[in-house]
Design a protein around this motif. Structure first.
Motif, PDB file in Angstrom:
ATOM      1  N   TYR A 175      40.925  38.012 -21.886  1.00  0.00           N
ATOM      2  CA  TYR A 175      41.417  39.393 -21.894  1.00  0.00           C
ATOM      3  C   TYR A 175      41.861  39.815 -20.480  1.00  0.00           C
ATOM      4  CZ  TYR A 175      38.845  39.189 -26.289  1.00  0.00           C
ATOM      5  OH  TYR A 175      38.368  38.815 -27.521  1.00  0.00           O
TER       6      TYR A 175
ATOM      7  N   PRO B 178      45.266  40.075 -19.027  1.00  0.00           N
ATOM      8  CA  PRO B 178      46.729  40.043 -19.042  1.00  0.00           C
ATOM      9  C   PRO B 178      47.335  40.156 -17.645  1.00  0.00           C
ATOM     10  CG  PRO B 178      45.916  42.133 -19.885  1.00  0.00           C
ATOM     11  CD  PRO B 178      44.734  41.222 -19.764  1.00  0.00           C
ATOM     12  N   GLY B 179      48.131  39.172 -17.299  1.00  0.00           N
ATOM     13  CA  GLY B 179      48.802  39.181 -16.011  1.00  0.00           C
ATOM     14  C   GLY B 179      47.908  38.869 -14.830  1.00  0.00           C
TER      15      GLY B 179
ATOM     16  N   GLY C  17      50.045  33.239 -19.368  1.00  0.00           N
ATOM     17  CA  GLY C  17      49.655  34.150 -20.436  1.00  0.00           C
ATOM     18  C   GLY C  17      48.529  33.674 -21.321  1.00  0.00           C
TER      19      GLY C  17
ATOM     20  N   ASP D  23      45.614  36.069 -21.611  1.00  0.00           N
ATOM     21  CA  ASP D  23      45.901  37.454 -21.992  1.00  0.00           C
ATOM     22  C   ASP D  23      45.014  37.929 -23.139  1.00  0.00           C
ATOM     23  OD1 ASP D  23      47.839  37.257 -20.069  1.00  0.00           O
ATOM     24  OD2 ASP D  23      49.517  37.765 -21.386  1.00  0.00           O
TER      25      ASP D  23
ATOM     26  N   ALA E  47      45.837  34.652 -27.421  1.00  0.00           N
ATOM     27  CA  ALA E  47      47.223  34.975 -27.119  1.00  0.00           C
ATOM     28  C   ALA E  47      48.117  33.878 -27.694  1.00  0.00           C
ATOM     29  CB  ALA E  47      47.419  35.071 -25.608  1.00  0.00           C
TER      30      ALA E  47
END
Length: 241
Positions: A133, A135-136, A143, A146, A202
């Protein structure tokens, strides 16, 4: 659900239309329900959970108000149950659980349980360089972190043999796991591990799991798997023995 989720990870990564063993009947039920909601053309109702079915299921998830990783096309318990209302009953349920902190990282309780079992088998603790979890958070991860189910594990102080043994143990409990070296990308030595069939994965992590089942390395070059070979199992299959 377990069979459908497995197919949704593997089938989009195949070069042919080979069906995921044991998944056809379940996938057909899902595809028929998507067809009857005008989300999937009848010609794609074939028991193959390829990219077209992924897109259709993602559209269904969006129609329920979901977005982000909750509308990735990978069936989750709630969306699958709603799709099956009056048509089929969802069993062999997989759930990622709630999010928890492990040191400075965040994972879900399913991943936490998998890591704890790997640590028990290894007789040592594992330190996370990166959790889920995120993201970025790391552009070199493309990714994969993510969503849920993905961790990078520190190998500081480990010999080459120990790194391989840790990766093998992670695979044993249901991770697609690879030892990553600086020669492969802009990163230090670490173990990249993806919890197979985590419904919070993801899209990029889903692709890595599919490639793992197909004997590939989970990298963009889709080279041969360079990790220890053993029978691939999900966490749920491991627990069943």
């Amino acid at each position: 659900m377990a069979a459908t989720v497995k197919a949704a990870q593997i089938d989009p990564r195949r070069d042919d239309s080979t069906l995921t063993p044991g998944a056809k009947a379940s996938v057909l039920l899902v595809e028929e329900a998507l067809r009857d909601r005008n989300l999937l053309d009848a010609k794609w109702v074939d028991g193959y959970f390829g990219t077209t079915t992924i897109t259709a299921f993602a559209d269904y998830q969006k129609s329920l108000g979901y977005s982000g990783i909750d509308a990735s096309g990978l069936p989750g318990k709630t969306s699958l149950t709603k799709l099956g209302t009056g048509r089929f009953t969802v069993n062999h349920i997989i759930g990622p659980g709630t999010r928890v902190s492990v040191g400075d990282a965040v994972v879900n309780t399913r991943t936490q349980s998998m890591l704890a079992e790997a640590e028990r088998l290894l007789g040592r603790d594992l330190a996370l360089d990166q959790g889920s979890y995120n993201p970025g958070g790391d552009p070199t991860s493309a990714g994969t972190h993510d969503g849920g189910g993905v961790v990078d594990i520190s190998v500081e102080g480990m010999s080459a043999a120990t790194r391989t043994y840790v990766a093998r143990t992670l695979r044993r409990v249901g991770f697609a796991a690879w030892v990553r070296s600086p020669e492969q990308g802009d990163w230090p030595w670490h173990i990249h591990a993806v919890a197979i069939s985590d419904t919070d994965l993801a899209a990029q992590a889903q692709h890595q799991v599919g490639d793992y089942y197909l004997g590939l390395n989970g990298l963009a070059n889709r080279g041969p798997d360079d990790g220890p070979r053993l029978t691939i199992r999900t966490w749920e299959e491991y627990r069943l023995g």
